[in-house]
Design an enzyme around this catalytic site. Structure first.
Site, PDB file in Angstrom:
ATOM      1  N   ASN A 148      -0.982   1.980  -2.718  1.00  0.00           N
ATOM      2  CA  ASN A 148      -1.464   0.705  -2.028  1.00  0.00           C
ATOM      3  C   ASN A 148      -2.070   1.088  -0.745  1.00  0.00           C
ATOM      4  O   ASN A 148      -3.222   1.988  -0.951  1.00  0.00           O
ATOM      5  CB  ASN A 148      -0.082   0.035  -1.549  1.00  0.00           C
ATOM      6  N   ASP A 198       2.824  -2.515   1.812  1.00  0.00           N
ATOM      7  CA  ASP A 198       2.138  -3.073   0.858  1.00  0.00           C
ATOM      8  C   ASP A 198       0.563  -2.588   1.388  1.00  0.00           C
ATOM      9  O   ASP A 198       0.271  -1.310   1.867  1.00  0.00           O
ATOM     10  CB  ASP A 198       1.903  -4.275   0.296  1.00  0.00           C
TER      11      ASP A 198
END
Length: 283
Positions: A148, A198
């Site tokens: 990510n 994330d």
């Protein structure tokens, strides 16, 4: 706290919105909807455009020679927005059909870092790659689960990186000459109990903004790894963020479908910090 002026932008909601990137020459925001195989563009005048890429796209960055560069399912691609045409730049894991590329970003030298992950999120199935301006592809980190967010400290001596299933933002020593990474350690522990880090963005103060999947928030860490700010977002699955606008002081936030009134929406706000221009891919 909820940021004053947080607004949902008038664009289609995404199944999995990701990869927001401000293109300064166009004054436009690009982002992706991964399962819909779409790249979106929102111009300063409010005009919305979308392209069908035919495959998942996890990240999009400006390309120094014009257009945009993408990290897609099976490699790095170029997008000519004017013609809506795609061209393959380099294959990555084309022989691993169950994997796809996910988030990515470029350093100031124009190297494009992006990683892969298994579609079923199998742990350790992915790899982080560096795509150099000469179109060479180098694997720089193996045994990645959900590759990510990527970003750099202001002096580029450190690279920040998220593998979501580690529940941390990690940091590497970064060699600006070669693009090599080393000495991995935890920068900030993030999430747990259904919440995972994330995408991320680094602002002009060197602080690191991290989207919380399952956490309905963005969190901002100082360069020392200490939490400084939390912005509540009305969507459970916050995926990524990027600074844009003429003064780079508007924060754009992508989300995915799921719990919360704003699941899949694209948001913007003025959080009181300014960002840095997106580095282009120089190949």
């Amino acid at each position: 706290m909820v940021s004053p002026g947080l607004a949902e932008l008038p664009v289609p909601r995404a199944g999995l919105g990701e990869g927001p990137c401000w293109e300064p020459d166009e004054g436009a925001l690009y982002w992706t909807d991964i399962p819909a195989h779409q790249v979106h563009r929102l111009a300063a005048d409010g005009t919305h455009t979308a392209w069908d890429t035919g495959q998942p796209v996890g990240a999009i960055v400006p390309r120094a020679g014009g257009g945009m560069a993408l990290a897609a399912k099976d490699g790095f691609w170029a997008l000519d927005p004017g013609r809506g045409q795609l061209a393959l730049l380099a294959h990555v894991e084309a022989d691993v059909p169950d994997n796809r590329m996910n988030d990515g970003a470029c350093d100031r030298a124009g190297r494009f870092f992006a990683g892969t992950m298994a579609e079923d999120e199998s742990p350790g199935a992915g790899t982080l790659y560096r795509f150099d301006p000469d179109h060479g592809v180098t694997a720089v980190l193996h045994d990645v689960s959900i590759s990510n967010g990527i970003g750099w400290s202001l002096d580029e001596s450190r690279m920040y990186y998220v593998d979501s299933l580690t529940h941390s933002v990690d940091v590497f020593d970064y060699d600006t000459t070669s693009g090599a990474i080393g000495n991995r350690r935890v920068f900030a522990a993030v999430g747990g109990d259904g919440v995972a880090p994330d995408g991320l963005a680094v602002d002009a103060d060197g602080c690191v903004w991290v989207a919380l999947w399952g956490g309905s928030a963005l969190v901002r860490y100082g360069p020392d790894g200490r939490l400084r700010q939390t912005l509540e977002i009305p969507a459970a699955n916050v995926t990524c963020c990027a600074f844009g606008g003429a003064d780079l002081a508007t924060l754009y936030i992508t989300t995915a479908a799921g719990p919360g009134a704003g699941g899949g929406a694209l948001f913007s706000c003025r959080p009181g910090a300014a960002g840095l221009p997106a580095n282009p891919f120089r190949g």
